[in-house]
Design an enzyme around this catalytic site. Structure first.
Site, PDB file in Angstrom:
ATOM      1  N   THR A   2       1.128   9.124   3.065  1.00  0.00           N
ATOM      2  CA  THR A   2       1.770  10.170   3.873  1.00  0.00           C
ATOM      3  C   THR A   2       2.876   9.569   4.713  1.00  0.00           C
ATOM      4  O   THR A   2       3.955  10.134   4.847  1.00  0.00           O
ATOM      5  CB  THR A   2       0.738  10.792   4.830  1.00  0.00           C
ATOM      6  OG1 THR A   2      -0.459  10.970   4.122  1.00  0.00           O
ATOM      7  CG2 THR A   2       1.222  12.094   5.374  1.00  0.00           C
ATOM      8  N   SER A  37     -17.634   1.094 -16.752  1.00  0.00           N
ATOM      9  CA  SER A  37     -17.380  -0.304 -16.419  1.00  0.00           C
ATOM     10  C   SER A  37     -18.619  -1.062 -15.933  1.00  0.00           C
ATOM     11  O   SER A  37     -18.560  -2.256 -15.684  1.00  0.00           O
ATOM     12  CB  SER A  37     -16.264  -0.417 -15.388  1.00  0.00           C
ATOM     13  OG  SER A  37     -16.706   0.084 -14.154  1.00  0.00           O
ATOM     14  N   LYS A  61     -11.590  -3.937  -7.062  1.00  0.00           N
ATOM     15  CA  LYS A  61     -12.913  -4.515  -7.342  1.00  0.00           C
ATOM     16  C   LYS A  61     -12.990  -5.957  -6.855  1.00  0.00           C
ATOM     17  O   LYS A  61     -14.001  -6.388  -6.278  1.00  0.00           O
ATOM     18  CB  LYS A  61     -13.192  -4.458  -8.839  1.00  0.00           C
ATOM     19  CG  LYS A  61     -13.476  -3.032  -9.307  1.00  0.00           C
ATOM     20  CD  LYS A  61     -13.682  -2.979 -10.796  1.00  0.00           C
ATOM     21  CE  LYS A  61     -14.072  -1.574 -11.224  1.00  0.00           C
ATOM     22  NZ  LYS A  61     -14.129  -1.445 -12.680  1.00  0.00           N
ATOM     23  N   PRO A 102      -7.394   6.432   0.582  1.00  0.00           N
ATOM     24  CA  PRO A 102      -6.949   6.976   1.869  1.00  0.00           C
ATOM     25  C   PRO A 102      -6.512   5.866   2.830  1.00  0.00           C
ATOM     26  O   PRO A 102      -7.019   4.751   2.741  1.00  0.00           O
ATOM     27  CB  PRO A 102      -8.204   7.653   2.426  1.00  0.00           C
ATOM     28  CG  PRO A 102      -9.168   7.734   1.309  1.00  0.00           C
ATOM     29  CD  PRO A 102      -8.814   6.695   0.321  1.00  0.00           C
TER      30      PRO A 102
HETATM   31  P1  ADP Z   1      -2.617   8.115   3.477  1.00  0.00           P
HETATM   32  O1  ADP Z   1      -1.653   9.195   3.471  1.00  0.00           O
HETATM   33  O2  ADP Z   1      -2.422   7.136   2.337  1.00  0.00           O
HETATM   34  O3  ADP Z   1      -4.032   8.547   3.553  1.00  0.00           O
HETATM   35  P2  ADP Z   1      -1.468   7.460   6.008  1.00  0.00           P
HETATM   36  O4  ADP Z   1      -0.068   7.547   5.592  1.00  0.00           O
HETATM   37  O5  ADP Z   1      -2.036   8.556   6.804  1.00  0.00           O
HETATM   38  O6  ADP Z   1      -2.382   7.216   4.755  1.00  0.00           O
HETATM   39  O7  ADP Z   1      -1.657   6.099   6.783  1.00  0.00           O
HETATM   40  C1  ADP Z   1      -2.558   5.896   7.858  1.00  0.00           C
HETATM   41  C2  ADP Z   1      -1.917   5.052   8.939  1.00  0.00           C
HETATM   42  O8  ADP Z   1      -1.709   3.736   8.486  1.00  0.00           O
HETATM   43  C3  ADP Z   1      -0.566   5.546   9.348  1.00  0.00           C
HETATM   44  O9  ADP Z   1      -0.453   5.474  10.737  1.00  0.00           O
HETATM   45  C4  ADP Z   1       0.391   4.578   8.703  1.00  0.00           C
HETATM   46  O10 ADP Z   1       1.566   4.445   9.424  1.00  0.00           O
HETATM   47  C5  ADP Z   1      -0.385   3.303   8.675  1.00  0.00           C
HETATM   48  N1  ADP Z   1       0.009   2.450   7.546  1.00  0.00           N
HETATM   49  C6  ADP Z   1      -0.473   2.507   6.299  1.00  0.00           C
HETATM   50  N2  ADP Z   1       0.099   1.578   5.506  1.00  0.00           N
HETATM   51  C7  ADP Z   1       0.974   0.903   6.282  1.00  0.00           C
HETATM   52  C8  ADP Z   1       1.875  -0.190   6.045  1.00  0.00           C
HETATM   53  N3  ADP Z   1       1.984  -0.774   4.842  1.00  0.00           N
HETATM   54  N4  ADP Z   1       2.625  -0.618   7.062  1.00  0.00           N
HETATM   55  C9  ADP Z   1       2.504  -0.053   8.285  1.00  0.00           C
HETATM   56  N5  ADP Z   1       1.677   0.962   8.572  1.00  0.00           N
HETATM   57  C10 ADP Z   1       0.903   1.436   7.596  1.00  0.00           C
END
Ligand code: ADP
Length: 775
Positions: free
Chosen positions: A361, A677, A720, A356
């Site tokens: 997303t 593992s 890990k 997460p």
């Molecule tokens: P997921 O869907 O993987 O659970 P989200 O897309 O909700 O995660 O991401 C959570 C927050 O982190 C969002 O505001 C997203 O824009 C930011 N975020 C995650 N990865 C990056 C990245 N590589 N660069 C900039 N912002 C990121």
């Protein structure tokens, strides 16, 4: 009068027969006829009026005329313009045209008188015949109302048969040929037959005519009636202050007209709208139908938005929104390139897999932005029932369309980007299979005609760009996995998190909380501290939240203390976020017996696991606690068997295991754990406990074990290793067979960490146990 013959002018009539007793006027314009009238006026004013057999003949001869005509007297004569003479005549008696001569300029005829034949009709017979005629006349009046009003009352008073026959022939609007036949009747009974026959025939004609008219009228009436009723209903509703469903259905029809739906859909909707228009407004049924119609009208059908297929543009946008994630971006761009070239939905669809908060997303949202597509997110977490995907049938109370159809409605176009979030959290239960519905959604062959139970008509999903996200692939069934192209999104290192925070999250949160760039700034060290001491996660979601917390507190300070700008540093961080939240399960302080640190992969990132083994007197039992899964239990058995097999090498007696019990516990007992593992970790801990040799505190390890002590490769290495680093481990033992994964790790991850590749348990023990000499 016997054989009396008179010679008088003759007028040939066209389409007209004059009967004795008839008074009528007609126009005369043929030269000869005008001359005849004039001649008559000079004499006794008598004319012989006889009909032409064919009205169109202009110069009739004897043979063109009927033989029987009427001797008439001219009552009045009016000259009209254009040599037309209008004459008013009265028929006197029947006459027979014996000879016709042309005495310029008029026709003159010798006319013989023509009496009716004598007959033996007694008075009663005549009376009977009279009554029959009157009866029939009454009947006739019944079917032809015109007759009743004008003529019938007069006729009913007539007292003799001969007069009624004459009057009927004169007064009923009969064709001249019929009148001619009446005129020619040789006797009273013949005349009676002709009149009766005509009356009956006319009556029949009227009856048939009436029938036809009534039928046509009934059709028209029905429409008319409906129209009138509808109008009345409208007025009544307006009076009652109820909204007017009629105008609603009209509006629906108008919207349907404009919708870009298929014929099948349009027809179905038209039917439903018609049904709706006949329902009493406000009734439960009408409301159900109204919702249905409105939902269907709001579905996009064939309405599309225009895509932006420019890959360079897409790349710019992806980079603009996300730090790093090079491999992910590259694969997405390749995917989009193929899609742009083939011009259709590419299967399999993309599934982003990772812990997460790693931006799955938000990448999908970026893709939508890059392609200029509408974006809809469908959260599948916790979906168990097929009906949630496919909707409930309309007949259920409160039925609604499924999530997919609802998503299409929200999108408003048939080619949105649809994010199927947390597809791994779908489960199945007795109510039908949510997965099989999803299979249909994702199958390029079937989703052209996706059936939603509520919508009933097929929905075309073939233009939709689906992207799914999942934390793990373990809970996704095979057939569904087959349809998806997996793209892994990994945990971030602390350094990556720092970059994301600096370049993306801080800016985003400042804007969200109404702050300007210069007002609040973060030192790198402060961000590092937030990452390390206030969050513990694979992604950056909590990091973003903590930054948001600080922004809110700062915003308040700006208003209360009228501060100009605030800089967050390592030192003042505590003022904003409170005491450090995370105390890391650091490496053990000292080398210990029976305690070994393992490395685990979970769907939310990597973690370290401390495995503890105790030995106690007993009967050789193995006790396992800490919510271990089956695979892990078997792995523990395997480890034990291995340890028993090698114990003699460490000077342990053969009957040691018959006299002792072994207890393995893996802390954080409430969290279920599984997987092979931890094999080498458990083996090491057991051996250490049995032989009482301490294990190095700064070592962590991961690897599957075989009975003979070989070390097999494992997954999730990056997570890990990151977890090991967080826990300040110095040496990590990793299966040799994981070499390719090790080579992929960036220098940033491996920095300060010694990664030792191990092939067998002997390698593991050599690296993990405290050397005998204490060095
Ligand atoms: P997921 O869907 O993987 O659970 P989200 O897309 O909700 O995660 O991401 C959570 C927050 O982190 C969002 O505001 C997203 O824009 C930011 N975020 C995650 N990865 C990056 C990245 N590589 N660069 C900039 N912002 C990121």
């Amino acid at each position: 009068m016997g054989e009396q013959v008179i010679t008088i002018p003759v007028v040939a009539l066209r389409g007209l027969t004059v009967l004795p007793g008839m008074i009528l006027h007609f126009d005369v314009n043929r030269q000869k006829s005008v001359a005849a009238v004039e001649q008559a006026m000079m004499g006794e004013q008598k004319l012989f009026l006889v009909s032409q057999r064919q009205p169109e003949i202009v110069e009739p001869e004897l043979s063109d005329l009927y033989q029987v005509g009427t001797i008439a007297v001219v009552k009045q004569l009016v000259k009209l313009p254009g040599k037309v003479v209008r004459v008013l005549v009265e028929g006197l008696e029947r006459g027979e045209l014996l000879r016709l001569s042309e005495e310029e300029p008029a026709l003159v005829g010798e006319i013989g008188s023509l009496e009716l034949d004598e007959e033996n009709l007694d008075h009663l017979t005549q009376e009977a015949m009279l009554r029959i005629v009157k009866d029939k006349l009454e009947e006739y009046g019944g079917v032809n109302p015109k007759i009743t009003k004008e003529i019938l009352p007069n006729l009913m008073t007539v007292g003799s048969l001969s007069e009624i026959l004459d009057q009927v022939s004169i007064q009923l609007p009969w064709d001249y040929t019929i009148r001619q036949t009446v005129l020619e009747s040789s006797s009273l009974s013949v005349k009676y037959e002709v009149v009766m026959h005509t009356l009956l025939a006319e009556m029949e004609i009227y009856r048939i005519k009436k029938e036809f008219q009534e039928k046509v009228k009934a059709d028209i009436d029905q429409n008319q009636k409906e129209y009138v009723l509808r109008e009345q209903m409208k007025v009544i509703r307006q009076e009652l202050g109820e909204d007017n469903p009629l105008s609603d259905s009209d509006e629906y029809l108008k919207r349907l007209e404009a919708a870009k739906a298929d014929k099948e859909v349009k027809e179905k909707l038209k039917k439903e709208i018609k049904r709706f228009s006949t329902m009493p407004s406000g009734s439960q049924e009408a409301n159900v139908l109204r919702t249905y119609i409105e939902i269907l009208l709001e579905l996009p059908w064939r309405k599309c938005s225009k895509d932006n297929d420019d890959i360079k543009h897409a790349e710019t946008i992806l980079n603009e929104d996300h730090y790093g994630l090079e491999q992910v971006k590259e694969r997405i761009l390749e995917y989009l390139a193929v899609r742009a070239l083939t011009k259709k939905g590419v299967s399999p669809i993309i599934c982003l897999v990772g812990p997460p908060g790693t931006g799955k997303t938000s990448i999908a949202r970026s893709v939508a932005r890059a392609l200029n597509k509408k974006y809809v997110r469908i959260s599948l977490g916790g979906v168990r029932d097929e009906a949630e995907i496919r909707g409930h049938r309309k007949t259920y109370v409160g039925a609604m369309p499924g999530r997919i159809a609802e998503g299409m409605r929200q999108a408003g176009v048939s080619n949105p980007l649809m994010l199927l979030d947390e597809i791994d959290k779908v489960s199945s239960d007795y109510k039908g299979d949510a997965f099989s519905a999803l299979l249909e959604v994702l199958d390029g062959e079937q989703n052209v005609k996706f059936r939603d139970h509520y919508v009933e008509v097929p929905i075309d999903l073939s233009q939709v760009l689906f992207i799914a996200t999942a934390n793990t692939t373990q809970t996704i069934p095979g057939p569904l996995l087959d349809r998806m192209e997996l793209i892994e999104v990994n945990s971030y290192t602390e350094n990556e998190k720092l970059h994301i925070a600096k370049d993306y999250l801080v800016g985003k949160q400042l804007e969200k909380n109404g702050l300007k760039t210069g007002q609040l700034s973060f030192s790198d060290k402060s961000l590092e501290k937030i990452i390390h001491n206030y969050t513990r996660e694979a992604g950056v979601r909590n990091l973003e939240r903590r930054i948001g917390d600080i922004c809110r507190k700062a915003a308040r300070k700006f208003l209360e203390d009228e501060k100009r700008s605030i800089k967050i540093t390592e030192n003042n961080l505590e003022k904003y976020l409170g005491k450090e939240k995370i105390t890391f399960a650091n490496a053990n302080e000292e080398d210990q017996i029976g305690i070994v640190r393992g490395l685990a992969w979970t769907s939310v990132g990597g973690d370290t696991l401390q495995i503890e083994v105790n030995v106690m007197p007993g009967k050789g039992k193995l006790l396992l606690t800490g919510q271990l899964g089956d695979v892990m239990k078997e792995s523990a058995q395997t480890a034990l068997s291995y340890v028993r097999s090698v114990c003699p090498l460490y000077g342990i007696d053969d009957d040691y295991f018959e006299k002792h019990d072994l207890h393995i516990h893996i802390p954080e007992g409430a969290v279920p754990k599984d997987g092979p593992s931890a094999g080498i970790t458990m083996a090491t801990a057991m051996l250490s406990a049995v032989t009482e040799k301490p294990v190095l505190a700064k070592v962590a390890m991961t690897g599957e074990i075989t009975l003979r002590g070989r070390v097999l490769p494992i997954g999730g290495l990056k997570e890990k290793i990151l977890a090991a680093k967080m826990a300040h481990i110095e040496k990590v033992l990793v299966p040799d067979k994981n070499r390719p994964d090790i080579e992929e790790l960036s220098a940033e991850i491996t920095k300060g960490l010694s990664i030792v590749q191990v092939n067998t348990m002997a390698d593991v023990l050599r690296e993990a146990l405290v050397p005998e000499d204490g060095t």
